[in-house]
Design an enzyme around this catalytic site. Structure first.
Site, short mmCIF file in Angstrom:
data_model
loop_
_atom_site.label_atom_id
_atom_site.label_comp_id
_atom_site.label_asym_id
_atom_site.label_seq_id
_atom_site.Cartn_x
_atom_site.Cartn_y
_atom_site.Cartn_z
N HIS A 243 22.78 -33.37 -2.51
CA HIS A 243 21.86 -32.24 -2.66
C HIS A 243 22.59 -30.92 -2.94
O HIS A 243 22.28 -30.21 -3.89
CB HIS A 243 21.04 -32.04 -1.38
CG HIS A 243 20.32 -33.24 -0.88
ND1 HIS A 243 19.11 -33.68 -1.40
CD2 HIS A 243 20.63 -34.10 0.11
CE1 HIS A 243 18.71 -34.75 -0.75
NE2 HIS A 243 19.60 -35.03 0.17
O1 RIB Z 1 17.99 -31.82 2.99
C1 RIB Z 1 19.31 -31.80 2.54
C2 RIB Z 1 20.05 -30.65 3.15
O2 RIB Z 1 20.10 -30.81 4.56
C3 RIB Z 1 21.52 -30.61 2.70
O3 RIB Z 1 21.95 -29.27 2.68
C4 RIB Z 1 22.23 -31.37 3.77
O4 RIB Z 1 23.59 -30.99 3.90
C5 RIB Z 1 21.46 -30.93 4.98
O5 RIB Z 1 21.96 -29.64 5.37
#
Ligand code: RIB
Ligand code: CA
Length: 325
Positions: A243
């Site tokens: 992500h």
């Molecule tokens: O939902 C994904 C996010 O939540 C990313 O930033 C992961 O590292 C967690 O922080």
């Protein structure tokens, strides 16, 4: 080439590690510092992980500032892999990097005020809960003038949530902070699950990290191999998202992404706390003031991340250690 002055606000976090290493290997990004927030793991572990990542990158010039140990209002929740805690030395080699004495919020305030003075506002890449940024904006609203944009990995609009059926983790972990940032008047670029789910990385991609990325690539291979992020039921195909790296890729190659303007909001209480919504068709809000990144070129993003991590392989010492190696 335009150079983005960036503070990365982070809760490392396996995908945070990829994003930070990508940024530190990219000449288009001038990383002013990392500010750390509790999220995936408790603050102390997140700060230790951030220090290991900076040490791994060889960029000990980049300061790490610890910040908020928990959310503004709600009870604290950690990530799915909170048991990771601090990255073990078997996964990521230790480093001499230690957090700076200056609190993260003070660092954000100081750097954004300097940016205002210089007439060159900075970008904040928010890849964890938005607590540090909200605190800076609450305590010193003037800092908004020194922020060009907040690029926030967070939220879910057309995709279901993954931490709850209706919420993405970063927003769920501190919905009040998200509401403060969304309503602050600062330009917000939202990078939701709708988009991050479009690129899925598999073991062959992690093997490319190891083969081409030196110690940094080996560490990413170890982290992604140990903590499986795939979800065949959800995605219908092998692999899992990285992500946070999408925020860095968007700065470097915005042409790989599609976006649209919308007013965005977040539920802060009740069963559906953390749920985000976007008024894409101006049904209730007349100021579509956020940029929501809706789509990406999967191959383009994957290749860009691998290419940037491979830059660590060109000058890396040979003793990269792999899990099971
Ligand atoms: O939902 C994904 C996010 O939540 C990313 O930033 C992961 O590292 C967690 O922080
Ligand atoms: Ca994160």
């Amino acid at each position: 080439m335009s150079i983005h002055k960036v503070i990365i606000d982070t809760d490392p976090g396996v995908d945070d590690a990829a994003a930070i290493l990508m940024a530190l290997a990219s000449p288009e990004i001038d990383v002013l510092g990392l500010t750390v927030v509790a999220g995936n793991v408790p603050l102390e572990d997140a700060a230790a992980n951030a220090c290991k990542i900076v040490g791994l990158s060889g960029r000990s010039d980049v300061p790490v500032h610890a910040g908020a140990p928990g959310p503004l209002v709600r009870d604290q929740v950690f990530g799915k892999y909170a048991r990771i805690g601090a990255f073990g030395d078997d996964l990521v080699a230790g480093s001499g990097v230690r957090p700076a004495d200056e609190h993260a919020v003070h660092f954000i305030v100081r750097k954004t005020r300097e940016a205002t003075e210089a007439g060159d506002p900075i970008t904040i890449c928010a890849i964890g809960p938005l607590t540090n940024i909200a605190l800076a904006l609450i305590q010193h609203p003037d800092v908004a003038r020194g922020i060009r944009q907040v690029v926030s990995m967070g939220g879910a609009f057309t995709a279901l949530g993954h931490r709850t059926p209706w919420a993405e983790f970063n927003i769920y972990a501190d919905p009040h902070a998200a509401e403060i940032v969304y309503r602050s008047g600062v330009s917000v670029v939202v990078m939701p699950l709708d988009m991050t789910f479009q690129a899925l990385f598999t073991q062959k991609h992690f093997e490319r990290f190891a083969e081409e990325g030196g110690q940094a690539g080996a560490a990413l291979f170890n982290l992604f191999s140990r903590f499986d992020r795939s979800d065949i039921d959800r995605f219908g195909r092998p692999g899992g998202p990285i992500h946070d790296a999408t925020t860095i890729a968007w700065l470097i190659r915005p042409d790989l992404f599609k976006s649209r303007k919308a007013a965005v909001g977040v539920q802060v209480t009740g069963l559906t706390k953390g749920h985000t919504y976007a008024d894409f068709h101006q049904k209730i809000a007349h100021v579509a003031d956020a940029t929501v990144v809706t789509d990406m070129d999967e191959a383009g993003f994957i290749n860009l991340l691998i290419e940037r991590i491979s830059r660590y392989g060109r000058a890396a010492p040979p003793e990269a250690k792999l899990l099971g190696g």
